[in-house]
Design an enzyme around this catalytic site. Structure first.
Site, PDB file in Angstrom:
ATOM      1  N   THR A 108       0.935  -1.083  -0.074  1.00 18.93           N
ATOM      2  CA  THR A 108      -0.266   0.062  -0.192  1.00 18.93           C
ATOM      3  C   THR A 108       0.955   1.336  -0.434  1.00 18.93           C
ATOM      4  OG1 THR A 108      -1.566  -1.374   1.619  1.00 18.93           O
ATOM      5  CG2 THR A 108      -1.875   1.183   1.209  1.00 18.93           C
ATOM      6  N   LYS A 183      -7.664   1.827  -3.543  1.00 22.64           N
ATOM      7  CA  LYS A 183      -7.023   1.413  -1.787  1.00 22.64           C
ATOM      8  C   LYS A 183      -7.421   2.647  -0.840  1.00 22.64           C
ATOM      9  CE  LYS A 183      -4.691  -0.721   1.706  1.00 22.64           C
ATOM     10  NZ  LYS A 183      -5.592  -2.462   2.130  1.00 22.64           N
ATOM     11  N   LYS A 251      -0.083   5.443   8.513  1.00 25.49           N
ATOM     12  CA  LYS A 251       1.155   5.556   7.000  1.00 25.49           C
ATOM     13  C   LYS A 251      -0.501   5.420   5.594  1.00 25.49           C
ATOM     14  CE  LYS A 251       1.877   2.154   4.731  1.00 25.49           C
ATOM     15  NZ  LYS A 251       1.306   1.241   4.141  1.00 25.49           N
TER      16      LYS A 251
HETATM   17  N1  LIG Z   1      -1.160  -6.618   7.157  1.00 22.92           N
HETATM   18  C1  LIG Z   1      -2.103  -6.412   6.957  1.00 22.92           C
HETATM   19  O1  LIG Z   1      -3.150  -6.558   6.981  1.00 22.92           O
HETATM   20  C2  LIG Z   1      -2.508  -6.099   5.755  1.00 22.92           C
HETATM   21  C3  LIG Z   1      -3.660  -5.444   4.620  1.00 22.92           C
HETATM   22  C4  LIG Z   1      -3.528  -4.651   3.138  1.00 22.92           C
HETATM   23  C5  LIG Z   1      -2.062  -4.517   2.726  1.00 22.92           C
HETATM   24  N2  LIG Z   1      -1.064  -4.180   3.757  1.00 22.92           N
HETATM   25  C6  LIG Z   1      -0.244  -4.067   3.004  1.00 22.92           C
HETATM   26  O2  LIG Z   1       0.276  -4.401   2.749  1.00 22.92           O
HETATM   27  C7  LIG Z   1       2.392  -3.712   2.516  1.00 22.92           C
HETATM   28  C8  LIG Z   1       2.906  -4.854   3.870  1.00 22.92           C
HETATM   29  O3  LIG Z   1       2.201  -5.285   5.123  1.00 22.92           O
HETATM   30  P1  LIG Z   1       2.687  -6.567   6.220  1.00 22.92           P
HETATM   31  O4  LIG Z   1       2.010  -6.174   6.843  1.00 22.92           O
HETATM   32  O5  LIG Z   1       2.992  -7.825   6.034  1.00 22.92           O
HETATM   33  O6  LIG Z   1       3.820  -5.702   6.585  1.00 22.92           O
HETATM   34  P2  LIG Z   1       4.996  -6.649   7.192  1.00 22.92           P
HETATM   35  O7  LIG Z   1       4.454  -7.710   8.127  1.00 22.92           O
HETATM   36  O8  LIG Z   1       5.820  -5.301   8.413  1.00 22.92           O
HETATM   37  O9  LIG Z   1       6.373  -7.049   6.304  1.00 22.92           O
HETATM   38  C9  LIG Z   1       6.944  -5.893   5.728  1.00 22.92           C
HETATM   39  C10 LIG Z   1       7.714  -6.687   4.590  1.00 22.92           C
HETATM   40  O10 LIG Z   1       8.332  -5.518   3.766  1.00 22.92           O
HETATM   41  C11 LIG Z   1      10.003  -5.996   3.911  1.00 22.92           C
HETATM   42  N3  LIG Z   1      10.865  -4.648   3.947  1.00 22.92           N
HETATM   43  C12 LIG Z   1      10.054  -3.756   4.141  1.00 22.92           C
HETATM   44  N4  LIG Z   1      11.406  -2.644   4.191  1.00 22.92           N
HETATM   45  C13 LIG Z   1      12.485  -2.341   3.708  1.00 22.92           C
HETATM   46  C14 LIG Z   1      12.941  -2.047   2.904  1.00 22.92           C
HETATM   47  N5  LIG Z   1      13.574  -1.043   2.882  1.00 22.92           N
HETATM   48  N6  LIG Z   1      13.854  -3.286   2.117  1.00 22.92           N
HETATM   49  C15 LIG Z   1      13.079  -4.251   1.128  1.00 22.92           C
HETATM   50  N7  LIG Z   1      12.326  -4.921   2.499  1.00 22.92           N
HETATM   51  C16 LIG Z   1      11.885  -3.875   2.927  1.00 22.92           C
HETATM   52  C17 LIG Z   1      10.343  -6.749   5.575  1.00 22.92           C
HETATM   53  O11 LIG Z   1      11.358  -6.754   5.472  1.00 22.92           O
HETATM   54  P3  LIG Z   1      12.343  -8.065   6.415  1.00 22.92           P
HETATM   55  O12 LIG Z   1      11.336  -8.867   7.259  1.00 22.92           O
HETATM   56  O13 LIG Z   1      13.588  -7.369   6.317  1.00 22.92           O
HETATM   57  O14 LIG Z   1      11.506  -6.149   7.525  1.00 22.92           O
HETATM   58  C18 LIG Z   1       9.372  -7.515   4.861  1.00 22.92           C
HETATM   59  O15 LIG Z   1       9.485  -8.543   4.490  1.00 22.92           O
HETATM   60  C19 LIG Z   1       2.178  -3.001   3.986  1.00 22.92           C
HETATM   61  O16 LIG Z   1       2.022  -1.800   2.200  1.00 22.92           O
HETATM   62  C20 LIG Z   1       0.303  -2.543   4.440  1.00 22.92           C
HETATM   63  O17 LIG Z   1      -0.115  -1.983   4.535  1.00 22.92           O
HETATM   64  C21 LIG Z   1      -1.214  -4.923   4.797  1.00 22.92           C
END
Ligand SMILES: NC(=O)c1ccc[n+]([C@@H]2O[C@H](COP(=O)([O-])OP(=O)(O)OC[C@H]3O[C@@H](n4cnc5c(N)ncnc54)[C@H](OP(=O)(O)O)[C@@H]3O)[C@@H](O)[C@H]2O)c1
Length: 299
Positions: A108, A183, A251
């Site tokens: 997102t 979104k 965010k």
């Molecule tokens: N969780 C939900 O329910 C949900 C629902 C809809 C949309 N989203 C969206 O989906 C996205 C991911 O969410 P999530 O919940 O999966 O987050 P998360 O568990 O915090 O995972 C984030 C991922 O991004 C990687 N990352 C972050 N910064 C990076 C960088 N600079 N370089 C390379 N890799 C990087 C992290 O790597 P590391 O493991 O090394 O930290 C991790 O693999 C976000 O944009 C969020 O808003 C989430």
């Protein structure tokens, strides 16, 4: 719209997945289980190793290496800067992608970064589709996400059948950036609704009502919502250690408010709820689920 039921099955493809967080881990897993040859990359390598041990795919040390030879490169990282970090530069995916390969971004992020990367991809003979998701962690695990896409029709047609491995619907909304804008509409809907639900439950509890019973009853009427069905009981029980983190919601609302300054839309309730989420963060709720809005009403 095209759903799994109307979609013909696709042949196995060589694909990459960048970012194995809460969402990316199960999404990449569905691709592997659907028979695709998946190479996974995660910034912290331990998560990539754990993913490969669970699903049997390959891992790579950089986005560039993961993307080499893949016809589709998927990503699900945190925000605009993270997305630039995995796409651009010497180790970025764009440097490793073969001509005509498609980058599919499930982060997102802003519509602006989607358009920026779409332009840079086209200049290299690549394609870029912004494809944020709705449905949360549970939707990713069950493979029933909703994916809203922006980008060129041919690139969308290439990614859609493959993305149906983890989605119940993958829909092109319009040109580059339109997926991210859709979104934002989704998050505006949710912000006001969760605050309404929080006020209703806090009101009912102060009135001394049996709130699980009340939610069960009104959940069969016009007040029903996904949030009521999936978060009502845990809001009553004051449990928030799961789900979609408040930090991520802030965010997302920041992206929405920034976009509204550009397009002139009025978002009085969304802006207020954003500030309520800032109060939840101050209470220590950065990683609490977004339904924790009710916490500030129980102080
Ligand atoms: N969780 C939900 O329910 C949900 C629902 C809809 C949309 N989203 C969206 O989906 C996205 C991911 O969410 P999530 O919940 O999966 O987050 P998360 O568990 O915090 O995972 C984030 C991922 O991004 C990687 N990352 C972050 N910064 C990076 C960088 N600079 N370089 C390379 N890799 C990087 C992290 O790597 P590391 O493991 O090394 O930290 C991790 O693999 C976000 O944009 C969020 O808003 C989430």
């Amino acid at each position: 719209m095209n759903t799994r039921s109307t979609q013909e099955s696709t042949g196995a493809r060589r694909v990459a997945f960048l970012g194995l967080g809460v969402m990316g881990h199960p999404m990449a897993g569905h691709l592997a289980r659907a028979g695709h040859q998946v190479t996974a990359y995660n910034r912290s390598p331990a998560k990539a190793a754990a993913w490969a041990a669970e699903y049997g795919g390959a891992t790579a040390a950089t986005p560039r290496q993961a993307a080499a030879g893949a016809s589709l490169v998927f990503a699900c990282v945190g925000n605009d800067d993270d997305l630039r970090a995995v796409t651009l530069g010497d180790d970025g995916a764009f440097a490793g992608m073969a001509p005509d390969a498609v980058f599919v971004d499930h982060t997102t992020a802003s519509a602006a970064v989607a358009r920026e990367l779409h332009g840079l991809a086209r200049a290299r003979g690549l394609h870029f589709v912004d494809a944020p998701v709705s449905g949360g962690q549970a939707g990713a695990v069950k493979g029933i996400l909703t994916v809203m896409c922006g980008g060129d029709e041919a690139a969308f047609a290439a990614m859609q059948p493959v993305a149906l491995a983890y989605a119940k619907a993958v829909t092109r909304i319009g040109d580059s950036g339109a997926g991210q804008l859709a979104k934002m509409v989704n998050q505006v809907c949710i912000a006001g609704l969760v605050q309404g639900l929080a006020e209703a439950i806090a009101f009912g509890q102060r009135a001394g009502l049996d709130m699980p019973l009340v939610l069960d009853v009104i959940g069969k009427g016009a007040a029903q919502s996904w949030q009521m069905d999936n978060r009502g009981k845990t809001m009553v029980d004051d449990k928030f250690d799961f789900g979609f983190a408040v930090d991520w919601m802030r965010k997302d609302l920041g992206l929405v408010i920034e976009e509204s300054r550009r397009n002139g839309a009025q978002l009085p309730v969304t802006a207020l709820v954003d500030q309520f989420y800032a109060e939840v963060q101050a209470l220590g709720g950065q990683r609490w689920d977004t339904s924790s809005l009710i916490r500030r009403l129980k102080k």
